[in-house]
Design a protein around this motif. Structure first.
Motif, short mmCIF file in Angstrom:
data_model
loop_
_atom_site.label_atom_id
_atom_site.label_comp_id
_atom_site.label_asym_id
_atom_site.label_seq_id
_atom_site.Cartn_x
_atom_site.Cartn_y
_atom_site.Cartn_z
N ASN A 199 0.78 -1.03 0.07
CA ASN A 199 0.23 0.10 -0.01
C ASN A 199 0.96 1.22 0.16
N ALA A 200 0.16 2.37 -0.14
CA ALA A 200 1.07 3.70 -0.20
C ALA A 200 1.55 4.15 1.30
N PHE A 201 1.40 3.19 2.19
CA PHE A 201 2.03 3.66 3.26
C PHE A 201 3.47 2.84 3.68
N GLY A 202 3.68 1.73 2.77
CA GLY A 202 4.85 1.15 2.91
C GLY A 202 4.72 -0.19 3.55
N PHE A 203 3.31 -0.65 3.57
CA PHE A 203 3.16 -1.96 4.10
C PHE A 203 2.69 -2.92 3.13
N SER A 204 3.12 -4.25 3.42
CA SER A 204 2.28 -5.36 2.44
C SER A 204 0.90 -5.33 2.54
N SER A 205 0.29 -5.93 1.62
CA SER A 205 -1.32 -6.06 1.79
C SER A 205 -1.62 -6.99 2.49
N GLN A 206 -2.34 -6.69 3.68
CA GLN A 206 -2.44 -7.64 4.90
C GLN A 206 -3.54 -7.21 5.75
N GLY A 207 -3.83 -8.22 6.57
CA GLY A 207 -5.11 -8.20 7.37
C GLY A 207 -5.44 -9.26 8.03
N GLU A 208 -6.22 -9.10 9.06
CA GLU A 208 -6.63 -10.34 9.94
C GLU A 208 -7.91 -11.07 9.46
N LYS A 209 -8.86 -10.62 8.47
CA LYS A 209 -10.04 -11.07 8.24
C LYS A 209 -10.43 -11.29 6.71
N VAL A 210 -9.46 -10.20 6.10
CA VAL A 210 -9.76 -9.93 4.45
C VAL A 210 -8.42 -9.30 4.12
N LEU A 211 -8.10 -9.79 2.77
CA LEU A 211 -6.87 -9.17 1.93
C LEU A 211 -7.65 -8.62 0.95
N ARG A 212 -6.74 -7.73 0.14
CA ARG A 212 -7.28 -6.80 -1.01
C ARG A 212 -5.92 -6.35 -1.37
N VAL A 213 -5.98 -6.50 -3.02
CA VAL A 213 -4.85 -6.32 -3.75
C VAL A 213 -5.42 -5.80 -4.99
N ARG A 214 -4.91 -4.24 -5.43
CA ARG A 214 -5.41 -3.58 -6.60
C ARG A 214 -4.23 -4.01 -7.36
N LEU A 215 -4.79 -4.14 -8.77
CA LEU A 215 -4.17 -4.58 -9.95
C LEU A 215 -4.09 -3.12 -10.90
N VAL A 216 -3.03 -2.90 -11.24
CA VAL A 216 -3.01 -1.78 -12.14
C VAL A 216 -2.23 -1.92 -13.63
N GLY A 217 -2.14 -1.02 -14.44
CA GLY A 217 -1.28 -1.24 -15.72
C GLY A 217 -1.47 -2.49 -16.45
N LEU A 218 -2.85 -2.84 -16.52
CA LEU A 218 -3.12 -3.94 -17.43
C LEU A 218 -3.69 -3.39 -18.39
N THR A 219 -3.76 -4.31 -19.53
CA THR A 219 -4.34 -3.98 -20.97
C THR A 219 -5.84 -4.21 -20.93
N PRO A 220 -6.56 -2.86 -21.67
CA PRO A 220 -7.98 -2.95 -21.52
C PRO A 220 -8.23 -4.06 -22.56
N GLY A 221 -9.51 -4.67 -22.31
CA GLY A 221 -10.33 -5.66 -23.00
C GLY A 221 -9.44 -7.03 -23.07
N GLN A 222 -8.63 -7.40 -22.42
CA GLN A 222 -7.70 -8.59 -22.43
C GLN A 222 -8.07 -9.45 -21.05
N THR A 223 -7.60 -10.98 -21.51
CA THR A 223 -7.96 -11.74 -20.60
C THR A 223 -6.68 -11.81 -19.88
#
Length: 394
Positions: free
Chosen positions: A77-101
């Motif tokens: 994340n933007a604060f220098g931590f890995s994506s972490q949590g005690e009940k739920v994890l979330r990771v945002r994907l960026v920079g992918l190609t539109p309309g592609q699998t």
């Protein structure tokens, strides 16, 4: 069936999918499984999406995306931590190609004892394509913890560009343990394997002592509970109609503040939706919100226990939606199929889906190409209920 008679409590089951234990660090048999839900693909965009999944204890998560022989890893994340949590994890994907699998897998590592690592199987997600010649998506509404309904909706839903879950996923968030199975593994289904999820807030999704936690489990393209996007020739505006009673109603116990959101969305409609070329100039324009903005019988609304339509929202949004040339508003809430054509006073039509029980439930399939936009609302047994067609605006 009376709208309020359906309220029964149930929860979805949660099972481990696609897990691989770290060699030499297998958790003891008494320890809960680390990964509790499939990875849920939410908030698809032209350049990415967000992966959300449930865990049983403090863990960190990563997502690997494979393009040819190249593997990119996402997490942090933007604060220098890995994506972490005690009940739920979330990771945002960026920079992918539109309309592609894109092929991806989710990696989960326990940050507390017992040490454990899981790698999901390689899966696929497809990004949105605003330039596509056509699009197809599906809308559910008002599932209210009805597991049979969710399973049958999942079975009936075809592969599509995205799935819209149009509010009232629960009855009341009475305990935090409801959130993960209900939102991430409803009725034990891997429900975003066919189509990534666009989530819409319903009035019941605001209710209960743990309703405020829902945003930890749900991703949207904008990071807010309202947003807009383009898929092929269709522009979609998602709005949050809030509760069906005033914010100061005693049943809410001070938990909700919906009126400020309605005002903020009105400003956003004027400043963003009416000016952004991708939305402003789309051939087809659809609004999706949980509580309808029109209803079949509006007289005497002030004497109702709850709002049948969101006049509280309409007074703020109507002028902007007319200026945008919205063609149809797709809603739920009343557990009653209704089609209200556009009129001189209300140029946008109103469609509402059915209720939570299997004999009430509906699913809406929306398809569009250069020649027409089609709305096909069906019951769970496939019976056509509403079929409407719109011509392109431009």
């Amino acid at each position: 069936m009376k709208r309020r008679s359906f309220l029964t409590q149930a929860t979805g089951s949660a099972t481990l999918l696609g897990s691989t234990p770290l060699v030499g660090a297998q958790a003891p048999s008494m320890a809960p499984e680390l990964v509790l839900t499939p990875p849920v693909v939410m908030a698809p965009r032209p350049d990415g999406a967000e992966l959300v999944w449930g865990v049983s204890r403090h863990a960190r998560g990563m997502v690997e995306v494979k393009t040819g022989e190249v593997i990119r890893r996402f997490g942090g994340n933007a604060f220098g931590f890995s994506s972490q949590g005690e009940k739920v994890l979330r990771v945002r994907l960026v920079g992918l190609t539109p309309g592609q699998t894109h092929a991806y897998r989710v990696i989960t590592e326990s940050m507390v004892e017992p040490a454990e690592r899981h790698e999901s199987a390689w899966r696929e997600l497809r990004t949105l394509d605003p330039q596509a010649a056509s699009t197809r998506f599906v809308v559910w509404n008002d599932t209210h913890l009805q597991e049979e309904t969710v399973r049958r909706l999942h079975e009936a839903t075809p592969s599509a560009d995205f799935l819209v879950w149009n509010g009232d996923i629960c009855n009341d968030w009475t305990k935090e343990e409801l959130l993960s199975p209900t939102l991430l593994h409803p009725a034990g289904t891997d429900f975003t394997a066919k189509a990534p999820l666009m989530f819409v807030w319903g009035n019941h999704d605001l209710r209960g002592a743990h309703g405020f936690r829902l945003a930890d489990y749900v991703a949207t393209p904008s990071g807010k509970s309202w947003y807009a996007f383009r898929s092929g020739p269709v522009a979609v505006v998602v709005l949050n109609t809030g509760e069906d009673k005033a914010d100061d109603h005693p049943s809410f116990k001070g938990r909700v503040a919906c009126e400020p959101l309605r005002v903020e969305q009105a400003d956003w409609l004027k400043q963003e939706v009416l000016t952004h070329p991708e939305l402003r100039d789309a051939p087809y324009r659809i609004v999706i919100c949980h509580i309808p903005l029109r209803w079949t019988q509006e007289a005497g609304e002030e004497n109702r226990e709850y709002d049948s339509f969101s006049g509280r929202s309409r007074k703020h949004w109507h002028d902007a939606l007319v200026a945008w040339k919205a063609q149809v508003v797709v809603s739920g809430h009343m557990h009653e199929v209704a089609w209200i054509p556009g009129s001189q006073a209300f140029p946008y039509a109103q469609l509402t889906g059915g209720g939570p029980k299997p004999d009430q439930a509906t699913h809406l399939e929306v398809t569009a190409d250069a020649t027409r936009l089609r709305l096909n609302l069906r019951s769970l047994d496939g019976k056509p209920l509403v079929e409407q067609t719109f011509l392109p605006l431009v």
